[in-house]
Enzyme design. Structure first.
Site, PDB file in Angstrom:
ATOM      1  N   SER A   1      14.176  56.166  45.266  1.00 52.09           N
ATOM      2  CA  SER A   1      14.804  55.557  44.935  1.00 52.09           C
ATOM      3  C   SER A   1      13.441  54.260  44.892  1.00 52.09           C
ATOM      4  O   SER A   1      13.635  53.338  42.968  1.00 52.09           O
ATOM      5  CB  SER A   1      15.168  54.645  46.870  1.00 52.09           C
ATOM      6  OG  SER A   1      16.255  54.162  46.217  1.00 52.09           O
TER       7      SER A   1
ATOM      8  N   HIS B   1      20.002  56.917  42.332  1.00 53.38           N
ATOM      9  CA  HIS B   1      21.249  57.036  42.889  1.00 53.38           C
ATOM     10  C   HIS B   1      22.460  57.354  42.713  1.00 53.38           C
ATOM     11  O   HIS B   1      23.767  56.173  42.424  1.00 53.38           O
ATOM     12  CB  HIS B   1      21.609  56.472  44.443  1.00 53.38           C
ATOM     13  CG  HIS B   1      20.134  56.005  44.786  1.00 53.38           C
ATOM     14  ND1 HIS B   1      19.950  57.544  45.815  1.00 53.38           N
ATOM     15  CD2 HIS B   1      19.141  55.281  45.291  1.00 53.38           C
ATOM     16  CE1 HIS B   1      18.645  56.491  47.159  1.00 53.38           C
ATOM     17  NE2 HIS B   1      18.710  55.279  46.329  1.00 53.38           N
TER      18      HIS B   1
END
Length: 241
Positions: free
Chosen positions: A127, A164
């Protein structure tokens, strides 16, 4: 000469899939050593969350690695260059990308990481820990209810990143809209997917679930392109895509 390597996770790994170590195992497999790999976790983006660090230490226990956590909020390491250069892998946790970059630059960790990267220490992260290595990225650093552009990443890798891609509703639409409007082209990774770069070039795409994918997003002669990239499933039943 040594290779400079980055393993960028869109999601997954010990922090999201504690019962599925396939991507973490892949990361450790890149270390050419007969001893336990030295792995340093950098949880800056989460504000040095103790719980996050505890999960890392549990996942990279003494049977798998020599694990270290680098805290900058309660810094106890004077020589960052020496610590980072002594690692086989630096693994960056998720959280706030913008805060991570600001704090790293304030402490000089950005320069220490670049020196180690050029010396062959493997850089990795999930991330925010994916975003930071690129020139630009899609982030929720400024609004947890929305996503937007960040254009001052470390630039170890050219172009942009979007983690994501399937796990958070706004990521894909935001990334496509930004690239369509002139944002740097780049790579998107779904949760459970890792992009492995060697010397600045994408060398491999692997996943810890069979249906996960990554994408190259760019403006071509006919407009915006979203090219699905083959991903190698790391489980017992290989499912190349």
């Amino acid at each position: 000469m040594v290779d400079s390597q980055i393993v960028a996770l869109g999601g997954g790994g010990f922090s999201m899939e504690p019962d599925n170590p396939l991507v973490d195992d892949y990361l450790l497999s890149l270390v050419p050593t007969d001893r336990r790999p030295r792995v340093c976790f950098v949880p800056t983006a989460s504000g040095d969350s103790e719980g996050y660090s505890d999960r890392f230490l549990a996942a990279f226990g003494p049977d798998r690695a020599e694990a270290t956590v680098l805290s900058l909020f309660k810094r106890s390491v004077a020589d960052l260059d020496a610590l980072i250069l002594d690692q086989d892998v630096v693994d960056v946790g998720g959280g706030n990308t913008a805060n991570l970059l600001a704090i790293w630059r304030l402490h000089g960790l950005d320069a220490a990481l670049e020196k180690a990267y050029r010396a062959g220490v493997i850089m990795a992260g999930i991330s925010a820990g994916m975003n930071c290595w690129f020139e630009a990225s899609v982030t929720d650093s400024f609004d947890t209810n929305g996503c937007g552009p960040l254009a001052d990443g470390l630039g170890f890798l050219p172009g942009s990143a979007c983690p994501h891609y399937d796990g958070e509703a706004l990521r894909r639409d935001t990334f496509l809209s930004l690239v369509r409007a002139g944002f740097p082209a780049g790579y998107a990774a779904e949760d459970s997917v890792a992009l492995h770069f060697t010397n600045g070039h994408l060398a491999n795409v692997v996943s810890s679930r069979p249906d996960a994918s990554a994408y190259a997003v760019f403006l071509g002669d006919t407009g915006l392109s979203e090219e699905r990239l083959p991903a190698r499933y790391l489980g017992a039943t290989s499912d190349s895509r």
